[in-house]
Design a protein around this motif. Structure first.
Motif, mmCIF file in Angstrom:
data_model
loop_
_atom_site.group_PDB
_atom_site.id
_atom_site.type_symbol
_atom_site.label_atom_id
_atom_site.label_comp_id
_atom_site.label_asym_id
_atom_site.label_seq_id
_atom_site.Cartn_x
_atom_site.Cartn_y
_atom_site.Cartn_z
ATOM 1 N N LEU A 37 74.681 51.817 81.878
ATOM 2 C CA LEU A 37 75.959 51.098 81.997
ATOM 3 C C LEU A 37 76.982 51.507 80.935
ATOM 4 N N GLN A 38 76.776 52.654 80.306
ATOM 5 C CA GLN A 38 77.737 53.128 79.309
ATOM 6 C C GLN A 38 78.931 53.786 80.005
ATOM 7 N N PRO A 39 80.142 53.604 79.460
ATOM 8 C CA PRO A 39 81.344 54.141 80.132
ATOM 9 C C PRO A 39 81.367 55.660 80.240
ATOM 10 N N ASP A 40 80.617 56.359 79.368
ATOM 11 C CA ASP A 40 80.615 57.820 79.443
ATOM 12 C C ASP A 40 79.494 58.356 80.314
ATOM 13 N N CYS A 41 78.738 57.469 80.982
ATOM 14 C CA CYS A 41 77.672 57.903 81.874
ATOM 15 C C CYS A 41 78.266 58.187 83.251
ATOM 16 N N VAL A 42 78.188 59.432 83.682
ATOM 17 C CA VAL A 42 78.792 59.830 84.960
ATOM 18 C C VAL A 42 78.141 59.084 86.117
ATOM 19 N N ALA A 43 76.812 58.966 86.096
ATOM 20 C CA ALA A 43 76.104 58.305 87.196
ATOM 21 C C ALA A 43 76.498 56.828 87.292
ATOM 22 N N CYS A 44 76.418 56.110 86.179
ATOM 23 C CA CYS A 44 76.750 54.683 86.197
ATOM 24 C C CYS A 44 78.214 54.445 86.536
ATOM 25 N N SER A 45 79.094 55.319 86.060
ATOM 26 C CA SER A 45 80.527 55.171 86.327
ATOM 27 C C SER A 45 80.868 55.405 87.788
ATOM 28 N N ASN A 46 79.966 56.086 88.512
ATOM 29 C CA ASN A 46 80.198 56.372 89.920
ATOM 30 C C ASN A 46 79.258 55.581 90.833
ATOM 31 N N ASP A 47 78.774 54.434 90.305
ATOM 32 C CA ASP A 47 77.895 53.537 91.080
ATOM 33 C C ASP A 47 76.654 54.255 91.592
ATOM 34 N N ARG A 48 76.144 55.203 90.805
ATOM 35 C CA ARG A 48 74.887 55.894 91.112
ATOM 36 C C ARG A 48 73.892 55.609 89.996
ATOM 37 N N GLU A 49 73.761 54.304 89.668
ATOM 38 C CA GLU A 49 72.929 53.938 88.534
ATOM 39 C C GLU A 49 71.483 54.415 88.658
ATOM 40 N N ASN A 50 71.014 54.641 89.888
ATOM 41 C CA ASN A 50 69.655 55.152 90.070
ATOM 42 C C ASN A 50 69.516 56.603 89.614
ATOM 43 N N ASP A 51 70.636 57.297 89.428
ATOM 44 C CA ASP A 51 70.604 58.674 88.936
ATOM 45 C C ASP A 51 70.822 58.756 87.425
ATOM 46 N N CYS A 52 70.970 57.615 86.773
ATOM 47 C CA CYS A 52 71.174 57.579 85.320
ATOM 48 C C CYS A 52 69.938 58.139 84.622
ATOM 49 N N THR A 53 70.146 58.966 83.619
ATOM 50 C CA THR A 53 69.024 59.563 82.890
ATOM 51 C C THR A 53 68.456 58.620 81.836
ATOM 52 N N LYS A 54 69.121 57.482 81.627
ATOM 53 C CA LYS A 54 68.646 56.490 80.654
ATOM 54 C C LYS A 54 68.507 55.133 81.340
ATOM 55 N N MET A 55 67.822 55.142 82.472
ATOM 56 C CA MET A 55 67.691 53.920 83.271
ATOM 57 C C MET A 55 67.021 52.805 82.483
ATOM 58 N N ARG A 56 67.471 51.588 82.764
ATOM 59 C CA ARG A 56 66.914 50.376 82.161
ATOM 60 C C ARG A 56 66.441 49.467 83.297
ATOM 61 N N ALA A 57 65.621 50.020 84.159
ATOM 62 C CA ALA A 57 65.225 49.325 85.382
ATOM 63 C C ALA A 57 64.392 48.096 85.084
ATOM 64 N N LEU A 58 64.708 47.024 85.803
ATOM 65 C CA LEU A 58 63.951 45.787 85.677
ATOM 66 C C LEU A 58 62.561 45.979 86.276
ATOM 67 N N GLY A 59 61.543 45.529 85.560
ATOM 68 C CA GLY A 59 60.176 45.666 86.026
ATOM 69 C C GLY A 59 59.564 47.017 85.727
ATOM 70 N N VAL A 60 60.347 47.929 85.137
ATOM 71 C CA VAL A 60 59.838 49.253 84.777
ATOM 72 C C VAL A 60 59.885 49.436 83.266
ATOM 73 N N VAL A 61 61.053 49.266 82.672
ATOM 74 C CA VAL A 61 61.155 49.315 81.205
ATOM 75 C C VAL A 61 61.652 47.990 80.631
ATOM 76 N N ARG A 62 61.969 47.046 81.508
ATOM 77 C CA ARG A 62 62.339 45.692 81.078
ATOM 78 C C ARG A 62 61.633 44.684 81.974
#
Length: 359
Positions: free
Chosen positions: A107-132
């Motif tokens: 969810l960082q503003p400089d993340c291309v994936a998150c900024s384009n609503d492709r959060e599943n392609d984020c390289t620093k995912m914070r997925a619920l039930g996986v790392v949280r």
């Protein structure tokens, strides 16, 4: 609201889950607090419980090295009632039961994936039930109301699996793309567990005309027929490749592999014809090998697909609302049966999906 809640946590890798009491979280900023009502049990939870993913010749992907800290509540396929919200969570639907999109990025503003609503392609995912913490606890904190999906009017038990198995295969099927299939051409679905059955049901609703289901379990293959599979293949037979070519009349143009082992990948790339598309979502593990000249000679597309975005999940729920998607078999168990259910899943005793409930 109670000051404590119950959670079924992974406390030590490769060990059963433990029941624990946790202090009730208080949402901050844009966060919302969800009281879990349903939580699906996914095969990926087995790998997380073990603490690693099998990378074949490259070793293992270690969950601790990836950033997972124990104890943690697993469960990334859940929905629940929104019971509280932080001061900046505008239009939080307090009191409504919503599906949670768990595949949240950095969810960082400089993340291309998150900024384009492709959060599943984020390289620093914070997925619920996986790392949280996820849906194996009675309450979950979600980052923002935008990750809540309206499921009004839909059955809570049968809609739950779409948050993971459904959206995962939906995105894979979009990459195969039914619009690129000509009459008489086939799609193969490798595996008929929760993902595979959803792939067949959703694939039919998306317009794939010919689907063959492939598995090693005849009982699950019969369930695949009820989901709309036009043909089935038990891949334990010695002539599995020849039989797959025969079933598809040498017109296999697409494969969605929900297993992801060397056997399914080999069968797929050998059976696909020129311009074929092999999309893998399964995480069982091992190495992918094929003759490199085949890539140009057969003009093959080989690609991975990882879960889906919140936009994809909303698209899928809209498709489900049309009534064209057959519901996969779902059995319910209490949330307290989370660890036992993982054991049954590992032993191959589950046909379809188990959804844990707090109701």
């Amino acid at each position: 609201m109670s000051e404590m809640y119950t959670s079924y946590d992974l406390v030590e890798f490769d060990k059963p889950l433990q029941e624990r009491q946790r202090p009730m979280p208080v949402p901050e900023g844009t966060e919302v607090l969800v009281r879990v009502r349903r939580s699906g049990v996914c095969h990926s939870d087995l790998h997380i419980q073990e603490g690693f993913f099998d990378l074949g010749e490259e070793g293992k992907l270690d969950m601790a090295e990836r950033g997972m800290k124990l104890p943690q509540a697993l469960g990334h396929e859940f929905l629940g009632e929104v019971v509280a919200a932080g001061p900046d969570a505008e239009d939080a639907p307090i009191g409504k039961t919503m599906m949670v999109h768990p595949w949240i990025g950095c969810l960082q503003p400089d993340c291309v994936a998150c900024s384009n609503d492709r959060e599943n392609d984020c390289t620093k995912m914070r997925a619920l039930g996986v790392v949280r913490d996820g849906g194996y606890g009675e309450y979950v904190v979600v980052d923002h109301p935008r990750f809540l999906v309206n499921i009004d009017g839909l059955d809570l038990d049968t809609v739950t699996p779409y948050a993971c198995s459904g959206v995962t295969v939906y995105c894979a099927l979009k990459k195969v793309d039914p619009a690129l299939m000509n009459p008489g051409e086939w799609l193969a679905v490798m595996g008929t567990g929760g993902l595979g059955l959803n792939a067949i049901a959703i694939g039919k609703a998306m317009g794939f005309e010919k689907i063959v289901a492939c598995d090693i379990d005849d009982v699950k293959l019969q369930t695949a027929v009820s989901m709309g599979a036009d043909a089935v293949l038990n891949t334990t037979r010695e002539d599995a490749l020849e039989e797959l070519r025969k079933i598809t009349d040498n017109k296999l143009l697409g494969v969605v592999d929900t297993v992801g082992v060397p056997q399914t990948s080999r069968l797929s790339v050998h059976a696909l014809v020129k311009m074929g598309r092999y999309v893998i979502v399964g995480l069982h593990g091992g190495d992918f090998k094929m003759p490199l000249p085949w890539l140009p000679q057969k003009a093959l597309t080989v690609r991975g697909s990882y879960v889906g975005s919140c936009k994809d999940l909303k698209e899928l729920i809209d498709l489900v609302r049309t009534g064209d998607v057959k519901e996969i078999p779902v059995q319910t168990r209490p949330l307290s049966a989370a660890s036992e259910t993982l054991e049954d899943l590992k032993a191959g005793k589950i046909n379809g999906r188990v959804v844990l409930t707090t109701d």
